[in-house]
Design an enzyme around this catalytic site. Sequence first.
Site, PDB file in Angstrom:
ATOM      1  N   CYS A   1      -5.135   1.374   6.149  1.00 47.21           N
ATOM      2  CA  CYS A   1      -5.706   0.080   7.005  1.00 47.21           C
ATOM      3  C   CYS A   1      -4.830  -0.405   8.030  1.00 47.21           C
ATOM      4  CB  CYS A   1      -5.934  -0.787   5.959  1.00 47.21           C
ATOM      5  SG  CYS A   1      -4.319  -1.732   5.310  1.00 47.21           S
TER       6      CYS A   1
ATOM      7  N   HIS B   1       0.792  -1.114  -0.144  1.00 45.63           N
ATOM      8  CA  HIS B   1       0.123  -0.063   0.017  1.00 45.63           C
ATOM      9  C   HIS B   1       0.824   1.385  -0.068  1.00 45.63           C
ATOM     10  CE1 HIS B   1      -3.722  -2.010   1.724  1.00 45.63           C
ATOM     11  NE2 HIS B   1      -3.725  -2.350   0.706  1.00 45.63           N
TER      12      HIS B   1
ATOM     13  N   GLU C   1       0.988   3.660   1.997  1.00 51.19           N
ATOM     14  CA  GLU C   1       1.634   4.088   3.379  1.00 51.19           C
ATOM     15  C   GLU C   1       2.608   3.476   3.621  1.00 51.19           C
ATOM     16  OE1 GLU C   1      -2.831   5.027   2.885  1.00 51.19           O
ATOM     17  OE2 GLU C   1      -1.476   3.148   2.674  1.00 51.19           O
TER      18      GLU C   1
ATOM     19  N   CYS D   1      -0.781  -0.329   7.792  1.00 47.72           N
ATOM     20  CA  CYS D   1      -0.522   1.099   7.378  1.00 47.72           C
ATOM     21  C   CYS D   1      -0.649   1.840   8.718  1.00 47.72           C
ATOM     22  CB  CYS D   1      -1.335   1.370   6.354  1.00 47.72           C
ATOM     23  SG  CYS D   1      -1.205   0.388   4.696  1.00 47.72           S
TER      24      CYS D   1
END
Length: 319
Positions: free
Chosen positions: A111, A77, A79, A118
Amino acid sequence: MAHFSWPEPPGCQRCPHHIRTGEEARVTYKEFYDSFGFPYGHAPQEATQLLFYELRTPSGTLLQKGQSSSCPLHGLHPETLLFGGGGYLRSVMAVYANVGYVTLYCSHTPCNEAAHQCLSHIGHFLQDFPQARMDLYFSQLYHTGEEHPQSCWNWQGLRELASHWPRVTVSPLSGTRWSVLLDRFVLGTPKTAYLPLHGRAIADRINAYQIGVITGIGPVYVDTVPVSVHTEPPTQKLPPPPPPPYLRQPYHSWPFPVPQWASVPRRMEWYPPWRTVNIPERPKKVVRHIQLPSLASGERPFEAEEEEEHREKSRMNKK
């Protein structure tokens, strides 16, 4: 006998350039629409996740802006690429020691699922750099519904991140924030994208309500312009009609008999019907007679004694 083959993992068109800075961080309007769901509503959960960031000094001077995108090939992701161990922003903070503000524009909320974590990476980043504050704006919630088995972890992670308020704020993208994002990170934005749209305003209000329920911190800031479903052109107020012609002329030329009061100048005062006025009455002249105390028998008033003494002196002078 039938043969089955497992589907190959999805490729990634952005590898290895998932982090871009400066003007290279801009994306086309179609990419922005596919990830952020702007301007009509939410994008599908399978869309590429985008995250735009800005680093500023405590005085507000821009140090760097950039973009981070998800990688479906390696299951990363945005992040994780920025805040995880060895993340890009950690190396930037080591170079720019005067970073005071970190602003994130996320297509999806971070999430806290086991495969990504993250929100945990962001929390550790804030602990390692206590001089920086963070403002996080999102377009849609990620895996927070009851149909997702790991939604409870995402709720808990968002609640813990928002508990650092006022150092950390978590708010939905809305109103003028959409215009700022389009100007700084999107290429080829049509002019109609800056107009307030009913569908986007509804989605932003829903996001504000849901994030307030998740974090327990409210009211969440949302900058939406109320737009009605059926927009009607604004009605123009007409000026009041002019008075009749005879009222614009002296009363001597009116076309009907003039009452006597019209030719007599007088002072008239008007009071509104809801106001009660107590008109004071004319004061009355009151004459009070003071009754002198009665003299006892054999007593004479002081004026009479003084007059008699004056007469006695005049007699003595004549002799």
